[in-house]
Design a protein around this motif. Structure first.
Motif, PDB file in Angstrom:
ATOM      1  N   LEU A  46       1.066  -1.164   0.011  1.00 30.70           N
ATOM      2  CA  LEU A  46      -0.009   0.069  -0.011  1.00 30.70           C
ATOM      3  C   LEU A  46       0.797   1.194   0.014  1.00 30.70           C
ATOM      4  O   LEU A  46       0.608   2.117  -0.754  1.00 30.70           O
ATOM      5  CB  LEU A  46      -0.783  -0.070   1.465  1.00 30.70           C
ATOM      6  CG  LEU A  46      -1.840  -1.134   1.330  1.00 30.70           C
ATOM      7  CD1 LEU A  46      -2.900  -0.976   2.618  1.00 30.70           C
ATOM      8  CD2 LEU A  46      -2.795  -1.346   0.036  1.00 30.70           C
TER       9      LEU A  46
ATOM     10  N   ALA B 207       2.190   1.800  -3.444  1.00 37.98           N
ATOM     11  CA  ALA B 207       1.400   2.504  -4.328  1.00 37.98           C
ATOM     12  C   ALA B 207       1.458   4.045  -4.128  1.00 37.98           C
ATOM     13  O   ALA B 207       1.453   4.871  -5.049  1.00 37.98           O
ATOM     14  CB  ALA B 207       0.042   1.921  -4.050  1.00 37.98           C
TER      15      ALA B 207
ATOM     16  N   ASN C  90      -3.669   7.267  -3.946  1.00 40.71           N
ATOM     17  CA  ASN C  90      -3.316   6.142  -4.518  1.00 40.71           C
ATOM     18  C   ASN C  90      -3.381   4.971  -3.450  1.00 40.71           C
ATOM     19  O   ASN C  90      -3.749   3.678  -3.745  1.00 40.71           O
ATOM     20  CB  ASN C  90      -1.744   6.140  -4.689  1.00 40.71           C
ATOM     21  CG  ASN C  90      -1.521   6.694  -6.311  1.00 40.71           C
ATOM     22  OD1 ASN C  90      -2.410   6.995  -7.021  1.00 40.71           O
ATOM     23  ND2 ASN C  90      -0.319   6.532  -7.009  1.00 40.71           N
TER      24      ASN C  90
ATOM     25  N   ALA D 189      -5.570   1.508  -3.461  1.00 39.87           N
ATOM     26  CA  ALA D 189      -4.891   0.179  -3.431  1.00 39.87           C
ATOM     27  C   ALA D 189      -5.450  -0.452  -2.244  1.00 39.87           C
ATOM     28  O   ALA D 189      -5.532  -1.730  -2.313  1.00 39.87           O
ATOM     29  CB  ALA D 189      -3.465   0.488  -3.314  1.00 39.87           C
TER      30      ALA D 189
ATOM     31  N   GLU E 187      -7.533  -4.310  -2.329  1.00 41.06           N
ATOM     32  CA  GLU E 187      -6.936  -5.300  -1.354  1.00 41.06           C
ATOM     33  C   GLU E 187      -8.065  -5.750  -0.231  1.00 41.06           C
ATOM     34  O   GLU E 187      -7.820  -6.458   0.486  1.00 41.06           O
ATOM     35  CB  GLU E 187      -5.705  -4.771  -0.582  1.00 41.06           C
ATOM     36  CG  GLU E 187      -4.522  -4.645  -1.528  1.00 41.06           C
ATOM     37  CD  GLU E 187      -3.691  -5.800  -1.625  1.00 41.06           C
ATOM     38  OE1 GLU E 187      -4.245  -6.741  -1.318  1.00 41.06           O
ATOM     39  OE2 GLU E 187      -2.537  -5.602  -2.297  1.00 41.06           O
TER      40      GLU E 187
END
Length: 227
Positions: A40, A43, A139, A143, A147
């Motif tokens: 994460l 990202a 972002n 992400a 997930e």
């Protein structure tokens, strides 16, 4: 034919995660796996930034006492915000505005120090450093949703007090407390919309053409499709 276009399924997944991202407040306490949290953050680190300055700094809060102290700062600001809202004070106090003590992980996103030396793209718009950190946070948010991890952005705190608590250097500034964790369910709609605090504005009312307030042909089509 556009050879750079992703497949329909891949494009659908991108739009789905954008559509289903939520600002979460309710979490399970299960810890996040280190490899997942690393993905994460990677990202986030791929976010765009003005002049490629990469002004984001992330502080992971792993000490439970420190987490409680961060929560106390947020709670103090929640009380002050309620008073400032006047007639909406009671409605605001009924809202759950954070999950700092319950979530699996807490991050603080901050602006770097010594930002004035970065002039590229900021000479007339110095706030673009803040916009860059916001892109990194988005972002991370998208992400996390992909997930199956919830995330909430908390902005109810005094930046000076939080910066002092976390020993930020002069010139650096905390801008977000990020709660991350597993959830029992994602909200079907934004929580503030579900609670009647606000509603999403129609896009066609926010889109102009060539000058402020001038109707857009795109907006006209959007309005027709929504009628």
């Amino acid at each position: 034919m556009n050879s750079f276009r992703y497949s329909d399924d891949e494009i659908g997944a991108v739009y789905r995660v954008i559509r289903e991202r939520r600002d979460m407040r309710h979490f399970r306490p299960d810890p996040l796996d280190g490899a997942l949290l690393t993905r994460l953050l990677q990202a986030a680190h791929l976010g765009p930034s003005v002049g490629f300055m990469q002004p984001w700094r992330f502080i992971q809060i792993t000490d439970r006492d420190l987490r409680a102290r961060v929560h106390a700062l947020v709670e103090a600001e929640r009380q002050r915000t309620a008073v400032a809202l006047g007639e909406r004070q009671d409605d605001f106090m009924r809202l759950k505005v954070e999950g700092i003590l319950e979530c699996g992980a807490v991050l603080v996103a901050a602006l770097m120090d010594d930002r004035e030396r970065h002039v590229f793209g900021r000479r007339t718009l110095p706030e673009m450093d803040l916009a860059s950190v916001a892109c990194a946070i988005q972002n991370l948010w998208l992400a996390a949703r992909a997930e199956g991890v919830g995330m909430g952005w908390v902005s109810l705190f005094d930046p000076g007090q939080l910066g002092e608590l976390l020993h930020l250097p002069p010139g650096a500034k905390p801008i977000a407390v990020l709660c991350l964790g597993y959830v029992d369910q994602f909200y079907g709609k934004p929580m503030l919309e579900q609670q009647g605090w606000a509603a999403r504005q129609p896009l066609h009312e926010l889109l102009f053409e060539n000058s402020w307030g001038s109707p857009s042909a795109l907006a006209t089509g959007m309005q027709s499709n929504s009628d």
